[in-house]
Design a protein around this motif. Structure first.
Motif, mmCIF file in Angstrom:
data_model
loop_
_atom_site.group_PDB
_atom_site.id
_atom_site.type_symbol
_atom_site.label_atom_id
_atom_site.label_comp_id
_atom_site.label_asym_id
_atom_site.label_seq_id
_atom_site.Cartn_x
_atom_site.Cartn_y
_atom_site.Cartn_z
ATOM 1 N N ARG A 63 -39.151 -15.782 37.038
ATOM 2 C CA ARG A 63 -38.261 -14.620 37.072
ATOM 3 C C ARG A 63 -37.623 -14.436 38.441
ATOM 4 N NH1 ARG A 63 -41.907 -10.671 33.301
ATOM 5 N NH2 ARG A 63 -41.370 -11.711 31.349
ATOM 6 N N ALA A 64 -38.363 -14.749 39.487
ATOM 7 C CA ALA A 64 -37.781 -14.663 40.837
ATOM 8 C C ALA A 64 -36.632 -15.648 40.961
ATOM 9 C CB ALA A 64 -38.848 -14.949 41.894
ATOM 10 N N TRP A 65 -36.809 -16.850 40.410
ATOM 11 C CA TRP A 65 -35.734 -17.844 40.482
ATOM 12 C C TRP A 65 -34.525 -17.422 39.650
ATOM 13 C CZ3 TRP A 65 -34.246 -21.711 36.692
ATOM 14 C CH2 TRP A 65 -33.235 -22.549 37.176
ATOM 15 N N LEU A 66 -34.774 -16.933 38.436
ATOM 16 C CA LEU A 66 -33.657 -16.494 37.600
ATOM 17 C C LEU A 66 -32.920 -15.329 38.251
ATOM 18 C CD1 LEU A 66 -35.268 -16.809 34.057
ATOM 19 C CD2 LEU A 66 -33.530 -18.288 35.076
ATOM 20 N N ASP A 67 -33.652 -14.402 38.870
ATOM 21 C CA ASP A 67 -33.009 -13.299 39.594
ATOM 22 C C ASP A 67 -32.174 -13.827 40.757
ATOM 23 O OD1 ASP A 67 -34.140 -11.472 37.892
ATOM 24 O OD2 ASP A 67 -35.736 -10.867 39.273
ATOM 25 N N GLU A 68 -32.714 -14.806 41.462
ATOM 26 C CA GLU A 68 -32.003 -15.390 42.600
ATOM 27 C C GLU A 68 -30.710 -16.066 42.136
ATOM 28 O OE1 GLU A 68 -31.260 -16.357 46.563
ATOM 29 O OE2 GLU A 68 -32.716 -14.976 45.717
ATOM 30 N N ARG A 69 -30.749 -16.706 40.993
ATOM 31 C CA ARG A 69 -29.558 -17.375 40.454
ATOM 32 C C ARG A 69 -28.444 -16.382 40.110
ATOM 33 N NH1 ARG A 69 -28.330 -22.638 40.105
ATOM 34 N NH2 ARG A 69 -27.210 -22.043 38.254
ATOM 35 N N ARG A 70 -28.818 -15.149 39.818
ATOM 36 C CA ARG A 70 -27.824 -14.141 39.447
ATOM 37 C C ARG A 70 -27.124 -13.530 40.657
ATOM 38 N NH1 ARG A 70 -32.353 -12.372 36.029
ATOM 39 N NH2 ARG A 70 -32.040 -13.356 34.035
ATOM 40 N N ARG A 71 -27.651 -13.770 41.838
ATOM 41 C CA ARG A 71 -27.036 -13.192 43.032
ATOM 42 C C ARG A 71 -25.655 -13.811 43.251
ATOM 43 N NH1 ARG A 71 -30.984 -10.176 44.846
ATOM 44 N NH2 ARG A 71 -33.123 -10.884 44.822
ATOM 45 N N PRO A 72 -24.690 -12.990 43.664
ATOM 46 C CA PRO A 72 -23.305 -13.478 43.774
ATOM 47 C C PRO A 72 -23.144 -14.684 44.693
ATOM 48 C CG PRO A 72 -23.393 -11.098 44.070
ATOM 49 C CD PRO A 72 -24.803 -11.589 43.977
ATOM 50 N N TRP A 73 -23.846 -14.734 45.812
ATOM 51 C CA TRP A 73 -23.654 -15.846 46.737
ATOM 52 C C TRP A 73 -24.227 -17.152 46.201
ATOM 53 C CZ3 TRP A 73 -26.760 -11.648 48.033
ATOM 54 C CH2 TRP A 73 -28.114 -11.893 48.041
ATOM 55 N N ARG A 74 -25.047 -17.101 45.168
ATOM 56 C CA ARG A 74 -25.593 -18.324 44.574
ATOM 57 C C ARG A 74 -24.598 -18.976 43.622
ATOM 58 N NH1 ARG A 74 -29.302 -20.265 47.719
ATOM 59 N NH2 ARG A 74 -30.886 -18.739 48.185
ATOM 60 N N ARG A 75 -23.549 -18.272 43.257
ATOM 61 C CA ARG A 75 -22.557 -18.832 42.346
ATOM 62 C C ARG A 75 -21.600 -19.772 43.060
ATOM 63 N NH1 ARG A 75 -21.436 -13.173 40.408
ATOM 64 N NH2 ARG A 75 -23.418 -12.661 39.462
ATOM 65 N N GLU A 76 -21.620 -19.738 44.377
ATOM 66 C CA GLU A 76 -20.767 -20.635 45.142
ATOM 67 C C GLU A 76 -21.393 -22.028 45.130
ATOM 68 O OE1 GLU A 76 -20.362 -19.025 49.024
ATOM 69 O OE2 GLU A 76 -19.568 -17.131 48.297
ATOM 70 N N ALA A 77 -20.553 -23.017 45.054
ATOM 71 C CA ALA A 77 -21.062 -24.392 45.027
ATOM 72 C C ALA A 77 -20.360 -25.204 46.108
ATOM 73 C CB ALA A 77 -20.823 -25.020 43.662
ATOM 74 N N ALA A 78 -21.139 -25.917 46.874
ATOM 75 C CA ALA A 78 -20.577 -26.809 47.889
ATOM 76 C C ALA A 78 -20.507 -28.210 47.296
ATOM 77 C CB ALA A 78 -21.462 -26.808 49.133
ATOM 78 N N TRP A 79 -19.379 -28.857 47.443
ATOM 79 C CA TRP A 79 -19.213 -30.201 46.919
ATOM 80 C C TRP A 79 -18.965 -31.145 48.077
ATOM 81 C CZ3 TRP A 79 -20.298 -30.810 41.955
ATOM 82 C CH2 TRP A 79 -20.267 -29.679 41.146
ATOM 83 N N PHE A 80 -19.572 -32.272 48.008
ATOM 84 C CA PHE A 80 -19.369 -33.291 49.026
ATOM 85 C C PHE A 80 -19.478 -34.648 48.359
ATOM 86 C CE2 PHE A 80 -23.766 -34.597 49.246
ATOM 87 C CZ PHE A 80 -24.433 -33.459 48.831
ATOM 88 N N GLU A 81 -18.945 -35.612 49.021
ATOM 89 C CA GLU A 81 -18.976 -36.955 48.475
ATOM 90 C C GLU A 81 -20.331 -37.597 48.759
ATOM 91 O OE1 GLU A 81 -16.071 -40.552 49.044
ATOM 92 O OE2 GLU A 81 -15.002 -38.620 48.939
ATOM 93 N N VAL A 82 -20.919 -38.188 47.755
ATOM 94 C CA VAL A 82 -22.215 -38.831 47.909
ATOM 95 C C VAL A 82 -22.017 -40.169 48.610
ATOM 96 C CG1 VAL A 82 -24.226 -39.734 46.689
ATOM 97 C CG2 VAL A 82 -23.051 -37.710 45.828
ATOM 98 N N PRO A 83 -22.774 -40.434 49.672
ATOM 99 C CA PRO A 83 -22.623 -41.714 50.374
ATOM 100 C C PRO A 83 -23.153 -42.863 49.518
ATOM 101 C CG PRO A 83 -24.464 -40.502 51.265
ATOM 102 C CD PRO A 83 -23.787 -39.598 50.281
#
Length: 143
Positions: free
Chosen positions: A67-87
């Motif tokens: 439940r702590a993890w699911l709550d953390e996933r709902r936080r607005p800043w967790r919806r941001e995703a960083a994308w980078f190229e895999v070496p």
């Protein structure tokens, strides 16, 4: 230190690494996993007197962690995703057998929605039955 707190310390000491690994499999990040475990352990301490006499305190802790993890996933800043190229992947080095498999599994887990990922972690990493997993997730067993 009261005897009940000593029981809490023993319980946590015996299960800390397992909780960290479970949290890591849920979230895919060691720093977040440590935060989730800390949150779960604070809640466990708060309710230790009641939890310590339960038949299965591990189920309670797993549920709090989930439940702590699911709550953390709902936080607005967790919806941001960083994308980078895999070496490019390095050539296989001695002692790294299975690393590619683990990385593949973690990458596939990361693509799943949170509740589906939680089901897989509970079923196959925590080795819970279908019924126990459904109970932890707060849902019914599919027919």
């Amino acid at each position: 230190m009261p005897a009940e707190n000593e029981g809490y310390r023993e319980y946590v000491g015996a299960r800390l690494e397992s909780l960290r690994r479970t949290a890591y499999l849920l979230c895919g990040d060691w720093h977040t996993a440590d935060d989730l475990v800390s949150t779960a352990l604070v809640k466990l301490l708060r309710h230790w007197r009641r939890v310590s006499v339960m038949d299965n305190p591990d189920a309670y802790v797993r549920r709090v962690l989930l439940r702590a993890w699911l709550d953390e996933r709902r936080r607005p800043w967790r919806r941001e995703a960083a994308w980078f190229e895999v070496p490019d992947q390095p050539a296989s080095v001695c002692g790294t057998e299975g690393t590619a498999d683990r990385l593949t599994i973690l990458a596939l887990l990361a693509e799943l929605p949170p509740r589906r990922r939680a089901v897989l972690v509970l079923r196959y990493f925590c080795d819970l039955s279908v019924e126990e997993t459904a109970r932890e997730m707060g849902c019914s067993v599919a027919p």
